[in-house]
Design an enzyme around this catalytic site. Structure first.
Site, mmCIF file in Angstrom:
data_model
loop_
_atom_site.group_PDB
_atom_site.id
_atom_site.type_symbol
_atom_site.label_atom_id
_atom_site.label_comp_id
_atom_site.label_asym_id
_atom_site.label_seq_id
_atom_site.Cartn_x
_atom_site.Cartn_y
_atom_site.Cartn_z
ATOM 1 N N ASP A 64 -7.333 -1.134 4.775
ATOM 2 C CA ASP A 64 -6.679 -2.188 3.987
ATOM 3 C C ASP A 64 -6.935 -3.581 4.551
ATOM 4 O O ASP A 64 -6.429 -4.563 4.021
ATOM 5 C CB ASP A 64 -5.159 -1.946 3.941
ATOM 6 C CG ASP A 64 -4.804 -0.750 3.079
ATOM 7 O OD1 ASP A 64 -5.508 -0.528 2.080
ATOM 8 O OD2 ASP A 64 -3.852 -0.038 3.403
ATOM 9 N N ASP A 106 -1.445 -0.405 5.901
ATOM 10 C CA ASP A 106 -1.485 0.244 7.212
ATOM 11 C C ASP A 106 -2.594 -0.324 8.078
ATOM 12 O O ASP A 106 -2.752 0.051 9.217
ATOM 13 C CB ASP A 106 -1.607 1.765 7.090
ATOM 14 C CG ASP A 106 -2.943 2.203 6.521
ATOM 15 O OD1 ASP A 106 -3.253 3.385 6.595
ATOM 16 O OD2 ASP A 106 -3.690 1.354 5.996
ATOM 17 N N ASP A 108 0.871 -1.153 0.000
ATOM 18 C CA ASP A 108 0.000 0.000 0.000
ATOM 19 C C ASP A 108 0.931 1.233 0.000
ATOM 20 O O ASP A 108 2.123 1.078 0.264
ATOM 21 C CB ASP A 108 -0.852 -0.082 1.287
ATOM 22 C CG ASP A 108 -1.655 1.157 1.535
ATOM 23 O OD1 ASP A 108 -2.277 1.637 0.582
ATOM 24 O OD2 ASP A 108 -1.673 1.640 2.676
#
Length: 654
Positions: A555, A551, A357
Site C-alpha cells: 500500500d 498496512d 485498506d
C-alpha cells in the site's frame, strides 16, 4: 500469493494486506540537555541572583547614596551579568552573523538603555525574570520530550555476537546479515532477526505500547529494541542495524521537528518583520516627543521606548508555538502514534475523508481454511494437497494458511514452472499436472469452465489441466476495535469513511455493513488503488483532506499519494516507515481518531497562544507609549505572557 489474488483478488496481493531560526535560544537552553546536575546549577545561580537583587531592592536608597552610587552598581551589575550573560552573548554573536533583529537584541538594547538612564533594578528585573521564564520553558520542553526520549532509549547498546564457540559483546552496527547473536533474559534484542534456537516472551511495549508480552518461538521474527523476558534466544540477523525498523524510527524521531507546520513558518516570518518595526517605533517614541511636545523630557520618553522594547519581545510566540507542536508530537508518541512532523499535525485537523485498506488494517490478516468444496471428481484432501503444493513458493498469509491446514511435508522439487499472474493468481506444474490457483478472474482469464463465481469470503479457486477442481474458503477476522474506530471517526466529524479492497463485491459489502463504513470500492488491483484515492482527493482540498490508512507493504504508493498517509503495524514494514506521514505503532485502527483529536487540540492551543500573546502585547504597548506601564508591567507582558503560553502548550500532552 504476493502480487495476485484469490477472489480476495488484488487485496490479497496488496496485503491489504525544517528551521534556521532556532528561536535564537541556543546559548541559553543548555541546562535542559545536561541533566539534573546542570539544572541544579541553574537553580543555585538563580538563588544567588535573587539574593543580590532582593538585597539591592531593600537597601536601594542607602546604596544609591554612596559615592557615585558605587554601592548600587556593585550589587546590581553582577546580578545583571549573572542573569543576562547568555542573552547578551547570543545577541552579540547574532549581530556579528548579521542577524540583528531578534528577541535577544530587543532585551539587550532595552536593559542596557535602562542601565544608562540609571534604572538598575528594572534592568536586572527584566533579565532575572526572563531567565526564570527560560528555566520554566526548558522544564516544559523536557516534560514534552519524555515520551519521545523513551523511544530513543530503546536503542540497543550492544550485541552478543556468536563467533564459533565464543561470544563477544560488540556494537550492533558491526553485526552482518547471517550472523548469530545471543539474547539473554532481560536484554534488549539488538537487531531484526529470526529465532533459530529457544522460546521466550518478549516485551514490545517500548515500540508498540502493547503491555501484554508476545510469545515467540523458533522461526519467528523479532525486532530490534524489544526486550527478551524469559528464555535464552539465538537469533540470526536478517537486517543490518541501520536498516532495522528501530533505526529508521529513531531517525524519524530525531528529524520530526524539521517538518514545520505552516503556523510555525508564519511565526518565524512574523518575528523577522515584527522586530525591526518595533525597534523603529521605539526610536520614534524616544526621539520625536521631546522635540514636539512642550515639557517632554528625553529621559522620560527614552524610558517609555525601552519599556516598549521589552513589552514587544516576541518570546511568548517564538517559544510557545513550536513547544505546542512538540507537545502534540510527544503526546501522540505516548499513545503509540509516531507523527513525522508538525506539518502533518496541521494537515490532520482538516481531514474530512478517511480511506481504509482492509486486510491487515481493519482485519487481522490472519487467515485459516474454513471450507473445502471439490468439483468434478476431486476429493477434499486432494484439493488441499494441490493447493498447498502450488502455494509452496509464496509467503502470503493465505498461502501460509493453506500449507498450515495441509500440515504434511513434501518434496518442493515436485513444483516446477512456477509463475505468478499479477492480479490473478499462480500457474505451476505439480508433478505432471498443470495447476492454476487464484481468483475467479483467473478462471475467466484462462477460460476455465465453471459454474461458481460469486462465493462470499476469501476464496482460492483451483483448476487442474484446465478442468475446474473446486475452491477453498479462507476467513479473516475483524480487528477487535475496528467497529469502534469507525464510530469514533464519525463522532469527531469525519464526513466520509471509505474502504478500498481487492476483495469481491459480496465480501466488501458484508465488511462495510458490519463496520458502518459509508462506501467501498471492491475488486481493485494494487495499481488501481492509487487511481481510486486520486478520485477521492478534492481539488486544492476544498472538501477537506484525505487520509489513507494501510498496512504499508504494497500500500506504500497509496499511502504516499494521500494528503496524510498512515501505516498500521509499521514496525514490521520498511515501506510503512518510509512512505507514511504517521505510523500507528499499536496496529489499532481506533488510533486514527485519536491522532486527529490530538492534532485538533494542538492547533487550538497554538492559536490560543497566538491570540493571547498578541492581545496582551498590543494592550501593553499602548499603555507603555502613554506612560501608564512601567518596566515591571513590561516584564509581565514579556515573560509573563511567555510563561502562560508555555504552560498552556504543555496541556496537549495530557
Amino acid at each position: 500469493m504476493q502480487n495476485k489474488t484469490h477472489s480476495e483478488s488484488s487485496e490479497c496481493c496488496s496485503h491489504e494486506h525544517h528551521d534556521n531560526h532556532n528561536h535564537n535560544h541556543d546559548a541559553h537552553h543548555n541546562h535542559d540537555h545536561g541533566g539534573k546536575f546542570i539544572l541544579k546549577n541553574e537553580i543555585y545561580s538563580l538563588i544567588l541572583i535573587g539574593v543580590l537583587y532582593v538585597s539591592g531592592l531593600i537597601f536601594e536608597q542607602q546604596l544609591h547614596n554612596t559615592h557615585y552610587s558605587l554601592g548600587e552598581y556593585l550589587i546590581f551589575i553582577p546580578a545583571y551579568l549573572l542573569s543576562g550573560w547568555s542573552v547578551l552573548k547570543t545577541a552579540g554573536r547574532n549581530i556579528l552573523r548579521g542577524r540583528i533583529f531578534d528577541e535577544t537584541f530587543l532585551m539587550t538594547i532595552a536593559t542596557l538603555g535602562a542601565l544608562a538612564i540609571h534604572k538598575l533594578p528594572e534592568a536586572v528585573g527584566v533579565m532575572l525574570f526572563y531567565k526564570i521564564g527560560e528555566l520554566f520553558q526548558d522544564i516544559a520542553v523536557s516534560r514534552s520530550r519524555n515520551s519521545i526520549k523513551a523511544l530513543l532509549e530503546i536503542r540497543p547498546d550492544y550485541a552478543n555476537l556468536e563467533t564459533g564457540s565464543e561470544v563477544h559483546k560488540v556494537s550492533p552496527e558491526i553485526a552482518k546479515i547471517g550472523d548469530i547473536v545471543i539474547v539473554k533474559p532481560g536484554e534488549k534484542n539488538p537487531l531484526d532477526g529470526e529465532i533459530i534456537t529457544g522460546n521466550s516472551q518478549i516485551d514490545t511495549s517500548a515500540l508498540t505500547g502493547e503491555s501484554v508480552p508476545q510469545i515467540v518461538r523458533v522461526g519467528d521474527t523479532i525486532l530490534a529494541g524489544t526486550i527478551n523476558q524469559v528464555g535464552l534466544l539465538r537469533v540470526k540477523v536478517t537486517k543490518l542495524f541501520h536498516e532495522s525498523s528501530i533505526a529508521k524510527i529513531l531517525d524519524l524521531v530525531q528529524n520530526a521537528r524539521s517538518k514545520k507546520a505552516e503556523t510555525e513558518k508564519f511565526i518565524t516570518k512574523f518575528a523577522r518583520y515584527y522586530t525591526p518595526i518595533v525597534v523603529f517605533i521605539s526610536l520614534v517614541v524616544a526621539i520625536l516627543p521631546p522635540l514636539f511636545i512642550p515639557g517632554a523630557t528625553s529621559s522620560e520618553w527614552v524610558y517609555r521606548a525601552l519599556i516598549l522594547l521589552v513589552i514587544s519581545c516576541p518570546c511568548g510566540l517564538v517559544i510557545s508555538i513550536p513547544l505546542g507542536y512538540f507537545g502534540g508530537i510527544g503526546g501522540a508518541a505516548k499513545r503509540g502514534i509516531l507523527i513525522k512532523g508538525s506539518m502533518f499535525l496541521d494537515t490532520l485537523t482538516t481531514v474530512k475523508t478517511v480511506v481504509f485498506d482492509k486486510t491487515g488494517t481493519l482485519t487481522k490478516g490472519v487467515f485459516q481454511v474454513v471450507e473445502i468444496i471439490p468439483f468434478n471428481g476431486f476429493s477434499e484432501p486432494e484439493l488441499l494437497e494441490l493447493a498447498a503444493k502450488v502455494e509452496s513458493h509464496s509467503h502470503h498469509p493465505i498461502a501460509l494458511s493453506i500449507r498450515k491446514e495441509y500440515g504434511n511435508s513434501f518434496d518442493i522439487s515436485e513444483v516446477t514452472d512456477y509463475a505468478e499472474i499479477a492480479g490473478y493468481g499462480i500457474r505451476a506444474k505439480v508433478g505432471n499436472k498443470l495447476v492454476l490457483a487464484g481468483s475467479d478472474r483467473l478462471l475467466h482469464h484462462e477460460q476455465i469452465n465453471h459454474d461458481i463465481c460469486n462465493v462470499e469470503g476469501t476464496v482460492v479457486h483451483l483448476a487442474v489441466d484446465n478442468i475446474y477442481a473446486g475452491y477453498i474458503i479462507i476467513a479473516d477476522e475483524l480487528k477487535p476495535d475496528a467497529k469502534a474506530a469507525i464510530q469514533a471517526l464519525k463522532k469527531i466529524g469525519v464526513e466520509r469513511i471509505v474502504m478500498l479492497t481487492g476483495d469481491n463485491q459480496a465480501i466488501a459489502a458484508r465488511i462495510s455493513q458490519q463496520l458502518g463504513i459509508d462506501s467501498y470500492i471492491a475488486e481493485l488491483l494494487p495499481e488501481e488503488k492509487v487511481s481510486a484515492i486520486e478520485k477521492l482527493l478534492s481539488p486544492k482540498g476544498k472538501n477537506g483532506k484525505v487520509s489513507f490508512v494501510g498496512d504499508g507493504i504494497n500500500d506504500a504508493p497509496v499511502i504516499a499519494r494521500a494528503d496524510v498517509g498512515m501505516a498500521m503495524g509499521g514496525l514490521g514494514s520498511d515501506a510503512a516507515i518510509e512512505s507514511a506521514d504517521i505510523v500507528i505503532m499499536t496496529d489499532a485502527p481506533s488510533k486514527v481518531a485519536t491522532a486527529i483529536q490530538i492534532a485538533r487540540k494542538t492547533r487550538t492551543i497554538v492559536w490560543q497562544n497566538i491570540s493571547f500573546a498578541l492581545a496582551i502585547k498590543t494592550a501593553f504597548i499602548g499603555l507603555g507609549i502613554l506612560g501608564v506601564a512601567t518596566m515591571w508591567e513590561a516584564v509581565f507582558a514579556d515573560v509573563g505572557v511567555a510563561l502562560l503560553a508555555i504552560f498552556n502548550a504543555t496541556r496537549v500532552m495530557k
